[in-house]
Design an enzyme around this catalytic site. Structure first.
Site, PDB file in Angstrom:
ATOM      1  N   GLU A   1       0.691  -1.248  -0.022  1.00 30.67           N
ATOM      2  CA  GLU A   1       0.009  -0.022   0.044  1.00 30.67           C
ATOM      3  C   GLU A   1       1.033   1.251   0.119  1.00 30.67           C
ATOM      4  OE1 GLU A   1      -3.256   0.295  -0.304  1.00 30.67           O
ATOM      5  OE2 GLU A   1      -3.444  -1.866  -0.380  1.00 30.67           O
TER       6      GLU A   1
ATOM      7  N   SER B   1     -49.176 -23.284  42.783  1.00 32.02           N
ATOM      8  CA  SER B   1     -48.664 -23.738  44.082  1.00 32.02           C
ATOM      9  C   SER B   1     -47.372 -23.217  44.405  1.00 32.02           C
ATOM     10  CB  SER B   1     -48.857 -25.136  44.380  1.00 32.02           C
ATOM     11  OG  SER B   1     -50.162 -25.484  44.245  1.00 32.02           O
TER      12      SER B   1
END
Length: 807
Positions: A201, A481
């Site tokens: 690059e 319950s």
């Protein structure tokens, strides 16, 4: 002078005057023009200076401040290892797979392991925790009988008492732009990546000042010859500026701005900082809406590796993606990506980054991209909902999504995956057995630790990967319950009046609600089994005794007990709540049973242990907080009764399913028309709540024992856990007669061994008539008359107080 000559002289004079006038005008305008030019030049310079100063301010402000909006990372608990630690070999290997460790024959690199039977050699990666730094190590660990048998370094030279594997990443909270990146420093990536990147690059990176005029000139010539763009002249700094500050607009104004900002960036910051920013900013892929930025995340996204673990061919592929991540996507366009990778390898060889031999070896390799890309969506969305709820109490929404927080939780990924699999399989089986339309039955499951209340696993749906309706946190359902332990705990706190041997009527009961309004609850089986002990009433989950006791101790006190145990929802003061006619989410039920399991001490359920920022500073810790909300003695009695439920009561199936040593306690819950099936219970180490039902609130035809209990028992059959703590030494044990609640008389037959709080055990012994004398044989000359039976005195029945209650 002739007339013609005079005319010519006159014309020349006119022209001369004209030229003089014109020259004067030109001189005048030239002077004005020069002044204007100078003014324009000065103004232009001033504007340029101001514009440059503005660009400079922008460059410095963004580069020195928070450069990126970073997602928060959410981690599971780390896996601690030490000799004697509870651990199974398969679980250890599963954990390493979740971490992306690679199984090899000869581990040489970090992130690799070898397994031989139940012995492992692991090269760990190390991790920066909130409290310390766990270094990378090469270790050997062997597992036997569900425990770590030995632990040490691979070279065997130094002892190793304790180490931690890094935690599994379980999710992220993304910023608005949905950009994702894992920040890396230059020292945390391979030098080969840096050299290769610059070779491809920007060869002159360390020589130019942000712009390379020669590179631009070469690119212009090459592009003119080709007739289209074939080469770029931007430096790495210009690329960073374009991605970091600007847009992809193609214009000379944008290019000029890019060049100016690149120069300013290089003017203020060292090359190292610029290069590091590039490593983290560059766009290298896309996962739906999630943008993959930086080499740190790209290494994981494409190869399931850390950036420092990349090989030369993998580095080349990532460098190649910088030219166009979409165009060279290796999963969509593998041939194109391979060609680009090989070109990068060729450049790296030409520039001396790799040798010819390394090039030849690397170019022969396949792309080696992981078949399944790691999704940005959390694999555990339900658990992340709980994390988000806890974070919202202490952090702004903006900080959660953009400050790069590191959030460490208590989630156990092995327990979580086990819970998910069990819920999915069992709910599908129940759906088929009850002939419910496919996909209509659903469920939720929560698991926490008894000590500390840390939520280890949370399943909010059968569709465990779906980030939607979380039943574990938000489904408000009647609990049936499951409320009864709170009623009996309230009663047992009044130790002068109630104990497990106290007798109570199982007969019909009528509760006056209003002037002319009465409530007449019934038992589930519509039967009346007479007077029974409190222990038996809870064990068999009888309704009318629970109502009698609840009304006697007071609805307000029962509600206070529920709130004390951690139920945060508002509870109406109606008698029907005594049979569970109140709605709670599974997480609220879990909190209630968590407090019971912890001996009556309330600790808020929590998912998060600590929060750390990117710099390693701990921002928040979530320490254990404990509040005693019920007496330990009363809670011991309640836990014993709930353990009895799993041996002789509505959950007695557990005694045949679980090994005898794995003692647990719990309670079933069923609502009207069997719309909801519940089971909540605990061992000595884990608490778990299961709900099974339908979202449309239609009946399931399942009780707590035939539905949710099945999921719970599947879980505890395989969950490594500890049995209930033995608290028998803290209680007084007495054999009592179930017909009177008094001390049992050996001559009277049956007895029940029952625990009591010291000082509350019955002192009187049950009296029964002696057996009649045997009848004489007919051949005997005379029969000895049997002794006249002594009439049984009416015993002082401890439950007489209830005979006329609520009539």
């Amino acid at each position: 002078m002739s007339q013609e000559a005079g005319q010519e002289t006159q014309q020349e004079a006119l022209w001369l005057r004209f030229f003089k006038g014109a020259w004067f005008v030109l001189a005048l305008f030239g002077r004005v023009f020069r002044i204007l030019f100078l003014v324009v030049l000065v103004l232009g310079l001033l504007v340029g200076i101001v514009y440059t100063m503005q660009l400079d301010e922008k460059v410095r402000t963004q580069f020195e401040g928070r450069r990126w909006e970073l997602p928060a990372r959410v981690f599971a608990r780390p896996l601690d290892m030490y000799e004697g630690q509870q651990l199974y070999a398969d679980h250890l290997e599963e954990e390493m797979k979740l971490l992306g460790y690679r199984k090899v024959d000869d581990p040489l690199e970090t992130g690799q392991y070898r397994r031989t039977g139940d012995a492992f050699m692991i090269n760990t990666r190390g991790f920066k925790f909130a409290d310390d730094m766990e270094p990378a190590r090469s270790i050997k660990v062997s597992v036997k009988d569900g425990k770590v048998a030995s632990l040490g370094y691979s070279d065997g030279k130094n002892p190793l008492n304790l180490m931690r594997l890094e935690p599994v990443l379980i999710g992220n909270f993304y910023p608005r732009q949905n950009e994702d990146r894992v920040l890396v420093k230059q020292s945390e990536v391979s030098p080969l990546l840096i050299r290769g990147l610059l070779a491809v690059e920007d060869k002159k990176f360390y020589e130019h000042q942000g712009v390379n005029p020669m590179a631009i000139a070469r690119a212009v010539v090459a592009n003119l010859k080709a007739g289209h763009t074939v080469q770029g002249g931007s430096t790495l700094t210009q690329q960073l500026v374009k991605n970091f500050y600007l847009t992809n607009e193609r214009s000379w104004q944008r290019k000029l701005k890019e060049a100016m900002m690149a120069f300013l960036l290089e003017l203020h910051y060292p090359k190292k900082d610029i290069l590091e920013a590039y490593l983290n900013e560059i766009h290298l892929g896309q996962d739906g809406d999630r943008a993959i930025h930086g080499f740190g995340l790209a290494a994981q996204f494409y190869f399931n590796r850390q950036a420092k673990e990349l090989k030369s061919d993998q580095i080349a592929m990532l460098i190649g993606l910088a030219k166009g991540a979409g165009y060279y996507d290796p999963r969509r366009f593998p041939e194109r990506a391979l060609e680009r990778r090989n070109l990068v390898l060729q450049v790296m060889n030409k520039e001396g980054v790799i040798t010819a031999a390394e090039y030849q070896e690397a170019v022969k390799r396949s792309l080696d991209v992981s078949e399944h890309k790691p999704s940005g969506a959390s694999p555990f969305p339900a658990y992340l909902d709980l994390v988000r709820q806890q974070l919202q109490r202490d952090y702004k929404e903006e900080d959660v999504h953009s400050a790069g927080l590191m959030i460490f939780t208590a989630m156990d990924p092995i327990v979580q995956l086990t819970a998910e699999t069990i819920l999915q399989k069992r709910v599908a089986q129940l759906e088929r057995s009850q002939r419910i339309k496919k996909g209509m039955l659903n469920g939720a499951l929560i698991i926490s630790s008894v000590q500390g209340g840390e939520v280890m696993a949370l399943v909010g749906s059968r569709d465990v990967r779906y980030a939607g309706y979380n039943r574990a946190l938000t489904a408000q359902r009647q609990i049936g319950s499951l409320v009864k332990p709170a009623i009996y705990l309230t009663a047992l706190e009044n130790k002068r009046k109630y104990n497990l041997g106290t007798r109570v009527s199982d007969g019909p009961v009528t509760v006056k609600i209003d002037r002319n309004k009465y409530w007449q609850p019934r038992n589930y089986d519509h039967r009346n089994i007479g007077y029974i002990t409190v222990l038996k009433a809870l064990t068999l989950s009888r309704n009318t005794p629970a109502v009698r006791i609840g009304v006697d101790v007071g609805l307000d006190k029962v509600i206070n007990t529920l709130h004390g145990l951690g139920v945060s929802t508002k509870i109406p003061e109606y008698p029907s709540i005594l049979l569970g006619a109140l709605e709670m989410a599974p997480i609220d039920v879990q909190q209630m049973y968590q407090s019971i399991a912890a001996g009556g001490s309330y600790s808020p359920l929590k998912a998060i242990r600590s929060v750390m920022n990117l710099q390693g500073k701990v921002l928040t810790r979530y320490p254990l907080t404990v509040k005693q909300v019920a007496s330990p003695e009363a809670t011991d009695l309640l836990i014993y009764a709930m353990h009895n439920i799993t041996r002789e009561g509505t959950a007695k199936e557990l005694s045949s399913v679980l090994p005898s040593w794995k003692k647990v306690a719990g309670k079933t819950g069923t609502t009207n028309d069997k719309k909801d099936s519940w089971f909540a219970g605990f061992s000595g180490q884990h608490v778990a709540t299961v709900w099974v039902g339908r979202d449309d609130n239609k009946p399931t035809n399942m009780t707590g024992g035939t539905g949710a209990l099945k999921v719970w028992e599947d879980l505890f059959r395989v969950l490594p856990t500890k049995p209930l703590q033995d608290t028998s030494s803290r209680m007084v044990w007495v054999n009592i007669d179930p017909t009177s609640g008094l001390r049992a008389n050996p001559a009277c037959g049956s007895s029940v061994r029952t625990p009591f709080i010291k000082g509350t055990q019955p002192q009187k012994t049950h009296y029964c008539a002696p057996p009649p004398a045997p009848v004489a044989e007919p051949s005997a000359p005379a029969a000895v008359p049997a002794a006249a039976p002594v009439p049984m005195p009416r015993s002082s029945d401890p439950s007489n107080w209830i005979d006329n209650l609520m009539q």
